[in-house]
Design a protein around this motif. Structure first.
Motif, PDB file in Angstrom:
ATOM      1  N   ASP A  53       6.121 -63.507  19.167  1.00 42.37           N
ATOM      2  CA  ASP A  53       4.788 -63.132  18.697  1.00 42.37           C
ATOM      3  C   ASP A  53       4.583 -61.677  19.070  1.00 42.37           C
ATOM      4  O   ASP A  53       4.190 -61.347  20.184  1.00 42.37           O
ATOM      5  N   THR A  54       4.870 -60.789  18.135  1.00 40.18           N
ATOM      6  CA  THR A  54       4.823 -59.363  18.441  1.00 40.18           C
ATOM      7  C   THR A  54       3.404 -58.850  18.699  1.00 40.18           C
ATOM      8  O   THR A  54       3.237 -57.800  19.308  1.00 40.18           O
ATOM      9  N   LEU A  55       2.404 -59.576  18.224  1.00 44.91           N
ATOM     10  CA  LEU A  55       1.032 -59.133  18.464  1.00 44.91           C
ATOM     11  C   LEU A  55       0.655 -59.241  19.946  1.00 44.91           C
ATOM     12  O   LEU A  55      -0.349 -58.676  20.368  1.00 44.91           O
ATOM     13  N   LYS A  56       1.439 -59.954  20.712  1.00 41.23           N
ATOM     14  CA  LYS A  56       1.155 -60.075  22.150  1.00 41.23           C
ATOM     15  C   LYS A  56       1.912 -59.045  22.979  1.00 41.23           C
ATOM     16  O   LYS A  56       1.874 -59.077  24.196  1.00 41.23           O
ATOM     17  N   ARG A  57       2.616 -58.124  22.308  1.00 44.34           N
ATOM     18  CA  ARG A  57       3.415 -57.132  23.009  1.00 44.34           C
ATOM     19  C   ARG A  57       2.885 -55.729  22.741  1.00 44.34           C
ATOM     20  O   ARG A  57       2.447 -55.432  21.641  1.00 44.34           O
ATOM     21  N   LYS A  58       2.980 -54.884  23.737  1.00 46.13           N
ATOM     22  CA  LYS A  58       2.552 -53.500  23.578  1.00 46.13           C
ATOM     23  C   LYS A  58       3.727 -52.618  23.158  1.00 46.13           C
ATOM     24  O   LYS A  58       3.799 -51.445  23.513  1.00 46.13           O
ATOM     25  N   PRO A  66      -4.570 -62.383  19.280  1.00 46.90           N
ATOM     26  CA  PRO A  66      -3.868 -61.800  20.425  1.00 46.90           C
ATOM     27  C   PRO A  66      -4.657 -62.017  21.712  1.00 46.90           C
ATOM     28  O   PRO A  66      -5.887 -62.047  21.707  1.00 46.90           O
ATOM     29  N   ASP A  67      -3.944 -62.167  22.803  1.00 52.01           N
ATOM     30  CA  ASP A  67      -4.568 -62.351  24.105  1.00 52.01           C
ATOM     31  C   ASP A  67      -5.183 -61.031  24.547  1.00 52.01           C
ATOM     32  O   ASP A  67      -4.471 -60.042  24.756  1.00 52.01           O
ATOM     33  N   ALA A  68      -6.496 -61.008  24.694  1.00 49.19           N
ATOM     34  CA  ALA A  68      -7.194 -59.760  25.025  1.00 49.19           C
ATOM     35  C   ALA A  68      -6.722 -59.180  26.346  1.00 49.19           C
ATOM     36  O   ALA A  68      -6.769 -57.965  26.565  1.00 49.19           O
ATOM     37  N   THR A  69      -6.257 -60.048  27.260  1.00 51.82           N
ATOM     38  CA  THR A  69      -5.787 -59.539  28.541  1.00 51.82           C
ATOM     39  C   THR A  69      -4.446 -58.831  28.400  1.00 51.82           C
ATOM     40  O   THR A  69      -4.075 -58.019  29.250  1.00 51.82           O
ATOM     41  N   MET A  70      -3.727 -59.136  27.329  1.00 51.79           N
ATOM     42  CA  MET A  70      -2.434 -58.499  27.103  1.00 51.79           C
ATOM     43  C   MET A  70      -2.550 -57.314  26.153  1.00 51.79           C
ATOM     44  O   MET A  70      -1.725 -56.412  26.187  1.00 51.79           O
ATOM     45  N   ARG A  71      -3.538 -57.305  25.300  1.00 50.19           N
ATOM     46  CA  ARG A  71      -3.686 -56.239  24.318  1.00 50.19           C
ATOM     47  C   ARG A  71      -4.993 -55.499  24.519  1.00 50.19           C
ATOM     48  O   ARG A  71      -5.845 -55.449  23.653  1.00 50.19           O
ATOM     49  N   ASP A  72      -5.125 -54.895  25.681  1.00 52.21           N
ATOM     50  CA  ASP A  72      -6.313 -54.086  25.928  1.00 52.21           C
ATOM     51  C   ASP A  72      -6.235 -52.749  25.205  1.00 52.21           C
ATOM     52  O   ASP A  72      -7.159 -51.935  25.286  1.00 52.21           O
ATOM     53  N   ASP A  73      -5.125 -52.531  24.488  1.00 50.43           N
ATOM     54  CA  ASP A  73      -4.985 -51.295  23.717  1.00 50.43           C
ATOM     55  C   ASP A  73      -5.535 -51.433  22.304  1.00 50.43           C
ATOM     56  O   ASP A  73      -5.675 -50.439  21.587  1.00 50.43           O
ATOM     57  N   PHE A  74      -5.845 -52.665  21.876  1.00 51.36           N
ATOM     58  CA  PHE A  74      -6.355 -52.863  20.521  1.00 51.36           C
ATOM     59  C   PHE A  74      -7.732 -52.211  20.366  1.00 51.36           C
ATOM     60  O   PHE A  74      -8.547 -52.219  21.279  1.00 51.36           O
ATOM     61  N   TRP A  75      -7.975 -51.678  19.165  1.00 54.18           N
ATOM     62  CA  TRP A  75      -9.280 -51.081  18.862  1.00 54.18           C
ATOM     63  C   TRP A  75     -10.328 -52.164  18.625  1.00 54.18           C
ATOM     64  O   TRP A  75     -11.504 -51.970  18.921  1.00 54.18           O
ATOM     65  N   ASP A  99      -8.393 -60.271  11.800  1.00 56.92           N
ATOM     66  CA  ASP A  99      -7.474 -61.259  11.257  1.00 56.92           C
ATOM     67  C   ASP A  99      -6.041 -60.734  11.362  1.00 56.92           C
ATOM     68  O   ASP A  99      -5.794 -59.635  11.867  1.00 56.92           O
ATOM     69  N   PHE A 100      -5.090 -61.520  10.886  1.00 49.91           N
ATOM     70  CA  PHE A 100      -3.685 -61.163  11.049  1.00 49.91           C
ATOM     71  C   PHE A 100      -3.319 -59.813  10.428  1.00 49.91           C
ATOM     72  O   PHE A 100      -2.714 -58.969  11.099  1.00 49.91           O
ATOM     73  N   PRO A 101      -3.638 -59.554   9.151  1.00 51.72           N
ATOM     74  CA  PRO A 101      -3.233 -58.261   8.587  1.00 51.72           C
ATOM     75  C   PRO A 101      -3.902 -57.080   9.282  1.00 51.72           C
ATOM     76  O   PRO A 101      -3.283 -56.029   9.452  1.00 51.72           O
ATOM     77  N   THR A 102      -5.162 -57.242   9.722  1.00 49.15           N
ATOM     78  CA  THR A 102      -5.837 -56.171  10.457  1.00 49.15           C
ATOM     79  C   THR A 102      -5.137 -55.911  11.778  1.00 49.15           C
ATOM     80  O   THR A 102      -4.917 -54.752  12.175  1.00 49.15           O
ATOM     81  N   LEU A 131      -1.703 -54.176  11.320  1.00 43.35           N
ATOM     82  CA  LEU A 131      -1.893 -52.773  10.960  1.00 43.35           C
ATOM     83  C   LEU A 131      -2.153 -51.930  12.199  1.00 43.35           C
ATOM     84  O   LEU A 131      -1.504 -50.898  12.421  1.00 43.35           O
ATOM     85  N   GLN A 132      -3.084 -52.365  13.040  1.00 44.84           N
ATOM     86  CA  GLN A 132      -3.381 -51.575  14.233  1.00 44.84           C
ATOM     87  C   GLN A 132      -2.270 -51.683  15.276  1.00 44.84           C
ATOM     88  O   GLN A 132      -2.032 -50.734  16.041  1.00 44.84           O
ATOM     89  N   HIS A 133      -1.587 -52.815  15.316  1.00 44.42           N
ATOM     90  CA  HIS A 133      -0.460 -52.973  16.241  1.00 44.42           C
ATOM     91  C   HIS A 133       0.562 -51.864  16.024  1.00 44.42           C
ATOM     92  O   HIS A 133       1.021 -51.216  16.983  1.00 44.42           O
ATOM     93  N   LEU A 134       0.909 -51.616  14.761  1.00 43.46           N
ATOM     94  CA  LEU A 134       1.882 -50.574  14.468  1.00 43.46           C
ATOM     95  C   LEU A 134       1.296 -49.180  14.667  1.00 43.46           C
ATOM     96  O   LEU A 134       1.966 -48.285  15.198  1.00 43.46           O
ATOM     97  N   ALA A 135       0.043 -48.985  14.262  1.00 41.94           N
ATOM     98  CA  ALA A 135      -0.580 -47.672  14.423  1.00 41.94           C
ATOM     99  C   ALA A 135      -0.668 -47.276  15.894  1.00 41.94           C
ATOM    100  O   ALA A 135      -0.570 -46.088  16.239  1.00 41.94           O
ATOM    101  N   ILE A 136      -0.831 -48.254  16.775  1.00 43.61           N
ATOM    102  CA  ILE A 136      -0.966 -47.979  18.214  1.00 43.61           C
ATOM    103  C   ILE A 136       0.391 -47.851  18.897  1.00 43.61           C
ATOM    104  O   ILE A 136       0.599 -46.952  19.730  1.00 43.61           O
ATOM    105  N   THR A 137       1.344 -48.713  18.558  1.00 41.86           N
ATOM    106  CA  THR A 137       2.583 -48.792  19.334  1.00 41.86           C
ATOM    107  C   THR A 137       3.718 -47.910  18.827  1.00 41.86           C
ATOM    108  O   THR A 137       4.651 -47.618  19.582  1.00 41.86           O
TER     109      THR A 137
END
Length: 505
Positions: free
Chosen positions: A268-273, A301-310, A314-317, A320-326
């Motif tokens: 689950d890549t959304l849980k990784r920074k 995504p687990d908010a405690t693991m992805r404190d970098d999210f804006w 939903d999944f496509p949103t 999109l930000q996962h790649l823009a951030i990482t």
């Protein structure tokens, strides 16, 4: 003229014409066997394709070990696994396959790092039911064992597997719970051209499905260089079956050694920074191509693991930000998004604003309707480059160019599929001979300033380029019915979650 494709276990050379070993011919041979020799009610097309993949993996592994001298490769399967398998039938075949699949699919790899790739292919693999062993034995001894598959041109072997994957699209699209779909190759080829994918790139897809995006990137890279590093492709997916198919797709297209590190991970890549789960290769991604699941329900995504999210959407949103951030600075990306991500409020609006400020979002491609099999959602592709924040605080994006391939176009993957020619004008418009700065507007290609976009309500990116009014295109009655069925399935899943949370009394 004989092809030289001798029998795999040393028997007399098979008299097979070269013309029979094209990708389409190989696929047709297997499907002919499926239709005439198997119980199609008991074995689905996708289950059949998986077993073709398993058997080709084992046969190729054996053939590579039999090559002379320094060309031989140590097998990842037990020595003589394939010759022994070809002699089994009935209960013995079922037991032998079960034991072999369990051994190769073992996830404890501390003492066998060479089986990392095999562990993805055979994870949770199960042979057909015991009463189907006569059919499986016939597949082995008639369709796989007699031939030397290393002699088949690599491009044709990969083309055959990709063709068979496309033939299974209905079953792949039916995996509603994971939002799988097959992306048309002409769209991906256009994307690799606009991104300028080359042999020096490291290409990733954090929601790779069957690996179609990575295969398109591989062919773009291969056009300029015959040798690519093992780390050139990397993908991940939540679905173990899709990871298996993606791995087989890559192996049969590239011919990479089976003992190399696995290019695809179950994760689950959304849980990784990090952009995509990798295994210590140290390679830094330079390109990302991603067609994430278009679904609003599912695990967030687990908010405690992805404190970098804006924001959490939903999944496509989120992809999109996962790649823009990482992604690292300078990396290029193309991400498929539905119209809702371009115009929705809440998390989607927050992500769009941050995306424009932190990345150069240079191109939006509005895709034709009906492009994805039995999907009524309208799709787009956002192209951006990860940028360094400007000291002035100005957005990294200056202008967004919008290409409208939607108005007046409706395609389906069967009756009216898209072709390479459908995207020739898009590629030419994005990449004029004089360079990016020489882009000019046309009736399908329009430029918007970032100031204009940021001043719009909710920073909407649902922008048009066509000068004529866009007519509503809802697809055929059958497509509409499938879309309604999908929505009802999603609603039922939500109601089920609510019911499970209610007290027992």
């Amino acid at each position: 003229m004989a092809s030289g494709l001798g029998r795999g276990n040393g028997a007399a050379a098979a008299s097979v014409q070269l013309g029979l070993w094209t990708g389409d011919a190989i696929a047709d041979r297997f499907w002919k066997f499926y239709g005439e020799e198997t119980s199609t009610r008991a074995i689905t097309r996708l289950q059949f394709l998986e077993h073709v993949g398993y058997l080709l993996f084992l046969k190729l592994d054996h053939e590579r070990a039999q090559r002379a001298g320094r060309f031989a490769q140590q097998p990842v399967a037990p020595v003589d696994a394939w010759p022994n398998l070809a002699l089994l039938s009935g209960d013995a075949l079922h037991t032998g396959l079960t034991t072999l699949f369990d051994e190769l699919g073992d996830q404890q790899l501390s003492d066998r790092p060479d089986r990392q790739t095999a562990s993805v292919v055979f994870r949770d693999a199960q042979p057909w039911d015991l009463d189907r062993m006569a059919e499986l034995n016939k597949l082995i001894v008639e369709q796989i064992d007699p031939y030397r598959w290393l002699a088949v041109p690599q491009a044709e072997l990969g083309r055959a597997f990709s063709r068979m994957l496309r033939d299974c699209r209905k079953e792949i699209d039916s995996k509603i719970e994971t939002g799988q779909t097959l992306t048309p190759l002409p769209v991906l080829n256009a994307i690799t051209k606009v991104l300028g994918v080359g042999p020096e790139d490291i290409v990733i897809d954090p929601a790779c499905g069957t690996g179609t995006t990575l295969i398109a990137a591989y062919h773009a890279m291969l056009a300029a260089n015959r040798q690519l590093p093992p780390a050139a492709l990397a993908g991940a997916d939540l679905d173990a079956q899709m990871c298996r198919l993606a791995m087989l797709n890559i192996l049969l297209h590239t011919g990479r050694p089976f003992a190399d590190p696995a290019p695809v991970r179950l994760a689950d890549t959304l849980k990784r920074k990090t952009p995509v789960v990798r295994s210590g290769s140290g390679a830094v991604p330079t390109v990302a191509i991603c067609n994430p699941p278009f679904k609003s329900n599912g695990v967030q995504p687990d908010a405690t693991m992805r404190d970098d999210f804006w924001a959490y959407g939903d999944f496509p949103t989120n992809f999109l930000q996962h790649l823009a951030i990482t992604l690292p600075q300078g990396a290029r990306a193309a991400v498929f998004v539905p119209d809702g991500v371009l115009s929705g409020g809440g998390a989607a609006a927050t992500v769009r604003q941050n995306l424009l400020r932190n990345c150069d979002v240079h191109t939006l491609l509005r895709l034709p309707t009906g492009l994805f099999h039995r999907k009524g959602v309208k799709s787009n592709v956002l192209f951006f480059t990860k940028s360094t924040p400007k000291p002035s605080g100005e957005p990294a994006t200056r202008h967004l160019w919008v290409y409208d391939a939607r108005t007046g176009n409706h395609h389906t993957d069967t009756g009216n599929p898209v072709t390479e020619a459908d995207f020739d004008d898009f590629v030419a418009s994005c990449l004029p001979e004089e360079g990016f700065a020489a882009r000019t507007e046309s009736k399908r290609f329009r430029r918007y300033s970032v100031a204009e976009i940021l001043a719009s309500p909710k920073t909407s990116l649902l922008l048009k380029a066509h000068l004529t009014k866009e007519l509503g295109d809802f697809g055929s009655p059958k497509e509409i019915a499938f879309e309604v069925a999908d929505r009802l399935d999603e609603a039922a899943a939500h109601f089920r979650q609510v019911a499970e949370a209610l007290p027992g009394q």
